[in-house]
Scaffold this motif. Structure first.
Motif, PDB file in Angstrom:
ATOM      1  N   GLU A  13       0.815  -1.230   0.000  1.00 18.14           N
ATOM      2  CA  GLU A  13       0.000   0.000   0.000  1.00 18.14           C
ATOM      3  C   GLU A  13       0.842   1.270   0.000  1.00 18.14           C
ATOM      4  OE1 GLU A  13      -3.280   0.656  -0.488  1.00 18.14           O
ATOM      5  OE2 GLU A  13      -3.392  -1.495  -0.930  1.00 18.14           O
ATOM      6  N   GLU A  14       1.921   1.284   0.792  1.00 20.75           N
ATOM      7  CA  GLU A  14       2.746   2.491   0.897  1.00 20.75           C
ATOM      8  C   GLU A  14       3.455   2.824  -0.421  1.00 20.75           C
ATOM      9  OE1 GLU A  14       3.132  -0.288   2.717  1.00 20.75           O
ATOM     10  OE2 GLU A  14       3.188   0.194   4.837  1.00 20.75           O
ATOM     11  N   SER A  15       3.635   1.829  -1.277  1.00 13.41           N
ATOM     12  CA  SER A  15       4.322   2.036  -2.558  1.00 13.41           C
ATOM     13  C   SER A  15       3.382   2.476  -3.669  1.00 13.41           C
ATOM     14  CB  SER A  15       5.033   0.749  -2.991  1.00 13.41           C
ATOM     15  OG  SER A  15       6.096   0.456  -2.133  1.00 13.41           O
ATOM     16  N   LYS A  16       2.116   2.162  -3.549  1.00 13.81           N
ATOM     17  CA  LYS A  16       1.172   2.419  -4.650  1.00 13.81           C
ATOM     18  C   LYS A  16       1.147   3.863  -5.136  1.00 13.81           C
ATOM     19  CE  LYS A  16      -1.805  -1.561  -4.009  1.00 13.81           C
ATOM     20  NZ  LYS A  16      -3.148  -2.055  -3.706  1.00 13.81           N
ATOM     21  N   PRO A  17       1.101   4.873  -4.249  1.00 13.42           N
ATOM     22  CA  PRO A  17       1.073   6.248  -4.772  1.00 13.42           C
ATOM     23  C   PRO A  17       2.318   6.607  -5.593  1.00 13.42           C
ATOM     24  CG  PRO A  17       0.580   6.228  -2.410  1.00 13.42           C
ATOM     25  CD  PRO A  17       0.985   4.839  -2.790  1.00 13.42           C
ATOM     26  N   PHE A  18       3.465   6.081  -5.175  1.00 14.94           N
ATOM     27  CA  PHE A  18       4.705   6.369  -5.909  1.00 14.94           C
ATOM     28  C   PHE A  18       4.699   5.681  -7.273  1.00 14.94           C
ATOM     29  CE2 PHE A  18       5.959   6.621  -1.376  1.00 14.94           C
ATOM     30  CZ  PHE A  18       6.258   7.976  -1.337  1.00 14.94           C
ATOM     31  N   LEU A  19       4.204   4.458  -7.313  1.00 15.53           N
ATOM     32  CA  LEU A  19       4.124   3.734  -8.584  1.00 15.53           C
ATOM     33  C   LEU A  19       3.134   4.395  -9.535  1.00 15.53           C
ATOM     34  CD1 LEU A  19       4.223  -0.010  -7.449  1.00 15.53           C
ATOM     35  CD2 LEU A  19       6.102   1.412  -8.310  1.00 15.53           C
ATOM     36  N   GLU A  20       2.006   4.836  -8.997  1.00 11.28           N
ATOM     37  CA  GLU A  20       1.009   5.518  -9.834  1.00 11.28           C
ATOM     38  C   GLU A  20       1.589   6.799 -10.422  1.00 11.28           C
ATOM     39  OE1 GLU A  20      -2.360   5.890  -7.205  1.00 11.28           O
ATOM     40  OE2 GLU A  20      -2.781   3.729  -7.315  1.00 11.28           O
ATOM     41  N   ALA A  21       2.296   7.570  -9.602  1.00 10.24           N
ATOM     42  CA  ALA A  21       2.910   8.817 -10.085  1.00 10.24           C
ATOM     43  C   ALA A  21       3.976   8.510 -11.139  1.00 10.24           C
ATOM     44  CB  ALA A  21       3.518   9.587  -8.918  1.00 10.24           C
ATOM     45  N   ALA A  22       4.752   7.455 -10.925  1.00  9.62           N
ATOM     46  CA  ALA A  22       5.790   7.092 -11.891  1.00  9.62           C
ATOM     47  C   ALA A  22       5.176   6.655 -13.209  1.00  9.62           C
ATOM     48  CB  ALA A  22       6.676   5.982 -11.321  1.00  9.62           C
ATOM     49  N   ARG A  23       4.117   5.861 -13.139  1.00  7.60           N
ATOM     50  CA  ARG A  23       3.462   5.410 -14.377  1.00  7.60           C
ATOM     51  C   ARG A  23       2.907   6.601 -15.144  1.00  7.60           C
ATOM     52  NH1 ARG A  23      -1.197   1.553 -13.394  1.00  7.60           N
ATOM     53  NH2 ARG A  23      -2.206   3.512 -12.933  1.00  7.60           N
ATOM     54  N   GLU A  24       2.357   7.561 -14.428  1.00  8.38           N
ATOM     55  CA  GLU A  24       1.827   8.764 -15.071  1.00  8.38           C
ATOM     56  C   GLU A  24       2.960   9.574 -15.724  1.00  8.38           C
ATOM     57  OE1 GLU A  24      -0.718  12.164 -13.256  1.00  8.38           O
ATOM     58  OE2 GLU A  24      -1.688  10.243 -12.783  1.00  8.38           O
ATOM     59  N   LYS A  25       4.075   9.690 -15.025  1.00  9.36           N
ATOM     60  CA  LYS A  25       5.209  10.478 -15.518  1.00  9.36           C
ATOM     61  C   LYS A  25       5.864   9.830 -16.736  1.00  9.36           C
ATOM     62  CE  LYS A  25       9.678  12.327 -14.099  1.00  9.36           C
ATOM     63  NZ  LYS A  25      10.635  12.491 -13.010  1.00  9.36           N
ATOM     64  N   PHE A  26       6.076   8.512 -16.696  1.00  7.39           N
ATOM     65  CA  PHE A  26       6.816   7.822 -17.749  1.00  7.39           C
ATOM     66  C   PHE A  26       5.933   7.202 -18.820  1.00  7.39           C
ATOM     67  CE2 PHE A  26       9.578   7.327 -13.898  1.00  7.39           C
ATOM     68  CZ  PHE A  26      10.543   8.227 -14.288  1.00  7.39           C
ATOM     69  N   GLY A  27       4.644   7.080 -18.548  1.00  6.95           N
ATOM     70  CA  GLY A  27       3.740   6.450 -19.506  1.00  6.95           C
ATOM     71  C   GLY A  27       3.712   4.935 -19.373  1.00  6.95           C
ATOM     72  N   PHE A  28       4.534   4.399 -18.514  1.00  8.72           N
ATOM     73  CA  PHE A  28       4.559   2.977 -18.181  1.00  8.72           C
ATOM     74  C   PHE A  28       5.289   2.865 -16.847  1.00  8.72           C
ATOM     75  CE2 PHE A  28       8.677   3.637 -20.002  1.00  8.72           C
ATOM     76  CZ  PHE A  28       9.522   2.677 -19.458  1.00  8.72           C
ATOM     77  N   LEU A  29       5.250   1.703 -16.259  1.00  5.91           N
ATOM     78  CA  LEU A  29       5.913   1.505 -14.975  1.00  5.91           C
ATOM     79  C   LEU A  29       7.214   0.726 -15.191  1.00  5.91           C
ATOM     80  CD1 LEU A  29       5.783   1.959 -11.963  1.00  5.91           C
ATOM     81  CD2 LEU A  29       4.455  -0.133 -11.762  1.00  5.91           C
ATOM     82  N   PRO A  30       8.356   1.398 -15.083  1.00  4.62           N
ATOM     83  CA  PRO A  30       9.630   0.707 -15.273  1.00  4.62           C
ATOM     84  C   PRO A  30       9.805  -0.441 -14.278  1.00  4.62           C
ATOM     85  CG  PRO A  30       9.956   3.094 -15.332  1.00  4.62           C
ATOM     86  CD  PRO A  30       8.547   2.848 -14.861  1.00  4.62           C
ATOM     87  N   ASN A  31      10.378  -1.526 -14.767  1.00  2.65           N
ATOM     88  CA  ASN A  31      10.591  -2.707 -13.934  1.00  2.65           C
ATOM     89  C   ASN A  31      11.353  -2.387 -12.651  1.00  2.65           C
ATOM     90  OD1 ASN A  31       9.256  -4.452 -15.694  1.00  2.65           O
ATOM     91  ND2 ASN A  31      11.115  -4.932 -16.822  1.00  2.65           N
ATOM     92  N   LEU A  32      12.343  -1.521 -12.739  1.00  2.00           N
ATOM     93  CA  LEU A  32      13.132  -1.169 -11.562  1.00  2.00           C
ATOM     94  C   LEU A  32      12.252  -0.613 -10.454  1.00  2.00           C
ATOM     95  CD1 LEU A  32      15.815  -0.697 -10.053  1.00  2.00           C
ATOM     96  CD2 LEU A  32      15.906   1.529 -11.181  1.00  2.00           C
ATOM     97  N   LEU A  33      11.360   0.289 -10.802  1.00  3.47           N
ATOM     98  CA  LEU A  33      10.500   0.884  -9.790  1.00  3.47           C
ATOM     99  C   LEU A  33       9.538  -0.153  -9.227  1.00  3.47           C
ATOM    100  CD1 LEU A  33       9.822   4.400 -11.353  1.00  3.47           C
ATOM    101  CD2 LEU A  33      11.637   3.683  -9.781  1.00  3.47           C
ATOM    102  N   GLY A  34       9.107  -1.082 -10.067  1.00  3.10           N
ATOM    103  CA  GLY A  34       8.272  -2.180  -9.586  1.00  3.10           C
ATOM    104  C   GLY A  34       9.004  -3.033  -8.566  1.00  3.10           C
ATOM    105  N   LEU A  47      13.084   8.051  -5.678  1.00  3.06           N
ATOM    106  CA  LEU A  47      12.359   9.058  -6.454  1.00  3.06           C
ATOM    107  C   LEU A  47      12.655  10.474  -5.968  1.00  3.06           C
ATOM    108  CD1 LEU A  47       8.968   7.176  -6.901  1.00  3.06           C
ATOM    109  CD2 LEU A  47      10.731   7.575  -8.650  1.00  3.06           C
ATOM    110  N   LYS A  48      12.757  10.642  -4.652  1.00  7.58           N
ATOM    111  CA  LYS A  48      13.059  11.977  -4.114  1.00  7.58           C
ATOM    112  C   LYS A  48      14.495  12.381  -4.438  1.00  7.58           C
ATOM    113  CE  LYS A  48       9.555  12.261  -0.660  1.00  7.58           C
ATOM    114  NZ  LYS A  48       9.055  13.142   0.328  1.00  7.58           N
TER     115      LYS A  48
END
Length: 185
Positions: A13-34, A47-48
């Motif tokens: 749960e704590e990671s979901k907002p960061f992943l959502e923001a990353a997917r929005e920024k990059f247009g996909f979710l990079p494996n590394l961030l996953g 990310l910070k």
């Protein structure tokens, strides 16, 4: 050992907002961030810190070249592919410059060569650079402030490079053309 590449549906749960923001920024979710999502603190910290690197006195091109130099020096297949792609496709860096960093050759631009050389020496020497290394960096037109900011870039890439070594992160499709294989230690 396999590491999970989380997405916005199955991540902690704590990671979901960061992943959502990353997917929005990059247009996909990079494996590394996953993979980072396993540790919400690592994901947030990376990310910070990436945002802070964007605030350095280096140009975007210099930032990416320094990041690529750390990734090549650390033999990180994933980050080398990512940052080569960014340099070529977003920064429009000359192929000759990107290839020189990837191949460990001198760069045709003396100032950028001094940057890449200083970054590589800092990684190789674990920060214990020679006075001559620092002086060459300063003589090329960089500042003491930027010498300290190189440490920030190294910290950022150490987080991702070491994670990729541990998790053997698969290269995402957009970065596949820049894929490289390094001999492991």
């Amino acid at each position: 050992m396999n590491f999970t590449i989380y997405n916005t549906d199955n991540a902690p749960e704590e990671s979901k907002p960061f992943l959502e923001a990353a997917r929005e920024k990059f247009g996909f979710l990079p494996n590394l961030l996953g993979e980072f999502a396993e540790s919400p603190a690592l994901l947030e910290g990376y990310l910070k810190l990436n945002e802070i690197v964007g605030k350095t006195d280096f140009t975007p091109k210099e930032q990416q070249l320094a990041i690529l130099a750390v990734s090549v020096e650390n033999k990180c297949h994933y980050c080398t592919a990512v940052h080569s792609t960014i340099l070529r496709n977003q920064i429009n860096a000359d192929d000759e410059i990107v290839d020189a960093v990837r191949n460990g050759d001198p760069l045709p631009d003396s100032k950028l060569n001094a940057l890449v050389t200083y970054v590589k020496r800092s990684v190789q020497k674990r920060g214990f650079v020679e006075e001559s290394d620092l002086q060459a960096f300063l003589d090329a037109g960089y500042s003491k402030r930027q010498a300290l900011e190189v440490n920030l870039v190294i910290a950022l890439k150490t987080m991702s490079n070491y994670t990729n070594h541990l998790a053997v992160t698969p290269v995402d499709d957009p970065f596949e053309p820049e894929k490289v294989e390094f001999a492991t230690v």
